[in-house]
Design a protein around this motif. Structure first.
Motif, PDB file in Angstrom:
ATOM      1  N   ARG A  25      -1.236  -1.084  -4.417  1.00  0.00           N
ATOM      2  CA  ARG A  25      -2.482  -0.446  -3.992  1.00  0.00           C
ATOM      3  C   ARG A  25      -2.147   0.973  -3.539  1.00  0.00           C
ATOM      4  N   THR A  26      -2.932   1.966  -3.993  1.00  0.00           N
ATOM      5  CA  THR A  26      -2.590   3.360  -3.709  1.00  0.00           C
ATOM      6  C   THR A  26      -3.783   4.107  -3.120  1.00  0.00           C
ATOM      7  N   TYR A  27      -3.455   5.210  -2.457  1.00  0.00           N
ATOM      8  CA  TYR A  27      -4.465   6.182  -2.024  1.00  0.00           C
ATOM      9  C   TYR A  27      -3.881   7.564  -2.282  1.00  0.00           C
ATOM     10  N   ALA A  29      -3.786  11.524  -1.619  1.00  0.00           N
ATOM     11  CA  ALA A  29      -4.114  12.625  -0.701  1.00  0.00           C
ATOM     12  C   ALA A  29      -3.693  13.938  -1.351  1.00  0.00           C
ATOM     13  N   PRO A  32       0.656   3.033   5.603  1.00  0.00           N
ATOM     14  CA  PRO A  32       1.154   2.666   4.273  1.00  0.00           C
ATOM     15  C   PRO A  32       2.519   1.996   4.360  1.00  0.00           C
ATOM     16  N   CYS A  70      -5.683   6.121   9.438  1.00  0.00           N
ATOM     17  CA  CYS A  70      -6.647   5.082   9.066  1.00  0.00           C
ATOM     18  C   CYS A  70      -5.957   3.769   8.713  1.00  0.00           C
ATOM     19  N   GLU A  71      -4.838   3.843   8.015  1.00  0.00           N
ATOM     20  CA  GLU A  71      -4.106   2.635   7.608  1.00  0.00           C
ATOM     21  C   GLU A  71      -2.650   2.998   7.363  1.00  0.00           C
ATOM     22  N   LEU A 119       0.958   5.451  -0.191  1.00  0.00           N
ATOM     23  CA  LEU A 119       0.206   6.702  -0.037  1.00  0.00           C
ATOM     24  C   LEU A 119       0.848   7.772  -0.910  1.00  0.00           C
ATOM     25  N   GLU A 164      -0.783   7.150  -9.802  1.00  0.00           N
ATOM     26  CA  GLU A 164      -1.718   6.035  -9.589  1.00  0.00           C
ATOM     27  C   GLU A 164      -1.654   5.055 -10.761  1.00  0.00           C
ATOM     28  N   TYR A 196       0.847  -1.193   0.000  1.00  0.00           N
ATOM     29  CA  TYR A 196       0.000   0.000   0.000  1.00  0.00           C
ATOM     30  C   TYR A 196       0.883   1.243   0.000  1.00  0.00           C
ATOM     31  N   ALA A 221      -4.993  10.019   6.498  1.00  0.00           N
ATOM     32  CA  ALA A 221      -4.959   8.718   5.826  1.00  0.00           C
ATOM     33  C   ALA A 221      -4.035   7.755   6.551  1.00  0.00           C
TER      34      ALA A 221
END
Length: 387
Positions: free
Chosen positions: A33-35, A37, A52, A49-50, A11, A24, A9, A46
């Motif tokens: 897997r990315t998020y 911000a 990275p 929450c999890e 970020l 991305e 993961y 972020a």
């Protein structure tokens, strides 16, 4: 169905939407897997929450810049080890020195070469894995030497807290154990309970009950341990066991349950007439899902445990074996997690919502395909499923 290992993961933090989109697309193509911000504040939220595996962090952003974000991370004991790669247009020496002062893992200037970035990410993830393996060896050594106790006392300690728990709740050695140490992961939970235990026990001397009950636990633990599981708790006459072997914990739990049935027959043959007047019977419930493994309690008295809906559901499935008149009930979630065909028969009992649940669960009765002892063959089947 086969499941893939958890994807790393990453970020992404940048106030430019186009930059986030390109990152991305690039990282998704490599299976990450990315998020995304769009600000420093959003990035810190972020992280809460999890956690990275890596943060790709822009420097020039309105409000809170990348250096400030990194400073907040490094000052937090929970987040300070997260790798950070700065991706920025700032190419001056002072900015680079600031990046080093923030203890970043790398400082890349825009425009970013895709090949270089992907190589940096791969190497950092590989280095993290190597460090984790080294840490596990170090943790094992710390466990063996902690508190300067004798080897025999250390072994006794492991009887109360399995190694599988210590690896999770003692990240920096036994002295680091504290309330709240926890980790979420996918597991398979097995609940086992003796039928009519109260009726059996009330007609016996407590010493007799104690003798055959410990014999029961010994036989059940043999089956659980042989199939890579460990007992979380003995709950009176019940057992809660955890199976966590990556991609194979569903198979492990089912193999263990079938061997538990076989061992129960041996137990009944041993204690029939001597300590019990009629055969002991049991029910087993098996379910797969996310759970948190960690420590609960108070600073002066704590316990290791597993918490999550998967635990409650497995317990309810065990209770339902009484309703459906069978020995083993396995949920549809566990069956879907299996990576190989097993030498068992599946019988769909029902589709229902267990008490207090919203999701419909398929209930399967599981029995061995042969009446003779299969325990010697399960290990071979299990080994083939790993290859």
């Amino acid at each position: 169905m086969p499941t893939n290992p958890p994807r790393p993961y990453i970020l992404l933090v940048d106030d430019e939407p186009n930059n986030l989109f390109l990152l991305e697309e690039l990282l998704a193509g490599e299976g990450y897997r990315t998020y995304a911000a769009k600000s420093g504040i959003e990035a810190l939220a972020a992280v809460e929450c999890e956690l990275p595996d890596i943060i790709l962090l822009d420097v020039m952003m309105p409000g809170m810049n990348g250096f400030e974000v990194c400073r907040h991370l490094r000052e937090n004991d929970e987040y300070n080890a997260i790798p950070v790669i700065f991706l920025t247009a700032l190419d001056d020496e002072e900015s680079r020195l600031t990046g080093i002062e923030m203890m970043s893992d790398d400082y890349l200037t825009k425009p970013i070469r895709s090949e270089l970035l992907l190589l940096k990410v791969r190497n950092i993830l590989k280095l993290q894995k190597m460090r984790q393996q080294s840490f596990q060896k170090k943790l094992q050594k710390q466990i063996d030497t902690a508190w300067n106790v004798s080897e025999s006392l250390t072994e006794k300690f492991r009887l109360f807290v399995p190694d599988q728990f210590l690896q999770r709740i003692a990240p920096d050695g036994l002295d680091s154990i504290q309330v709240g140490n926890a980790r979420e992961e996918e597991l398979t939970i097995l609940f086992c309970d003796i039928r009519e235990f109260t009726t059996i026990a009330e007609n016996q001397d407590p010493k007799q009950t104690f003798a055959w009950l410990n014999g029961f636990f010994e036989h059940m633990n043999e089956a659980i341990d042989r199939h890579h599981g460990f007992i979380d708790k003995f709950l009176g006459d019940a057992i809660m066991a955890v199976f966590d072997r990556t991609d194979h914990h569903g198979e492990d739990a089912i193999f263990a349950a079938l061997m538990m049935e076989e061992n129960l027959q041996l137990l009944n043959d041993t204690y029939q007439d001597a300590l019990i007047t009629k055969p002991i019977r049991m029910g087993v419930g098996i379910h797969t899902g996310l759970a948190v493994i960690g420590t609960v309690g108070a600073s002066s008295r704590m316990d290791s445990t597993v918490i999550g809906d998967v635990v409650n559901t497995a317990s309810r499935l065990e209770e339902l074996t009484k309703t459906y008149g069978c020995n083993i009930i396995v949920s549809g979630q566990t069956r879907a997690h299996l990576t190989s065909e097993l030498p068992v028969q599946w019988h769909l009992l029902d589709q229902l919502k267990p008490r207090g649940k919203q999701q419909i669960i398929d209930l399967y009765e599981v029995t061995a395909t042969a009446k003779k002892s299969l325990s010697h063959n399960w290990q071979a089947v299990e080994t083939l499923s790993v290859l």
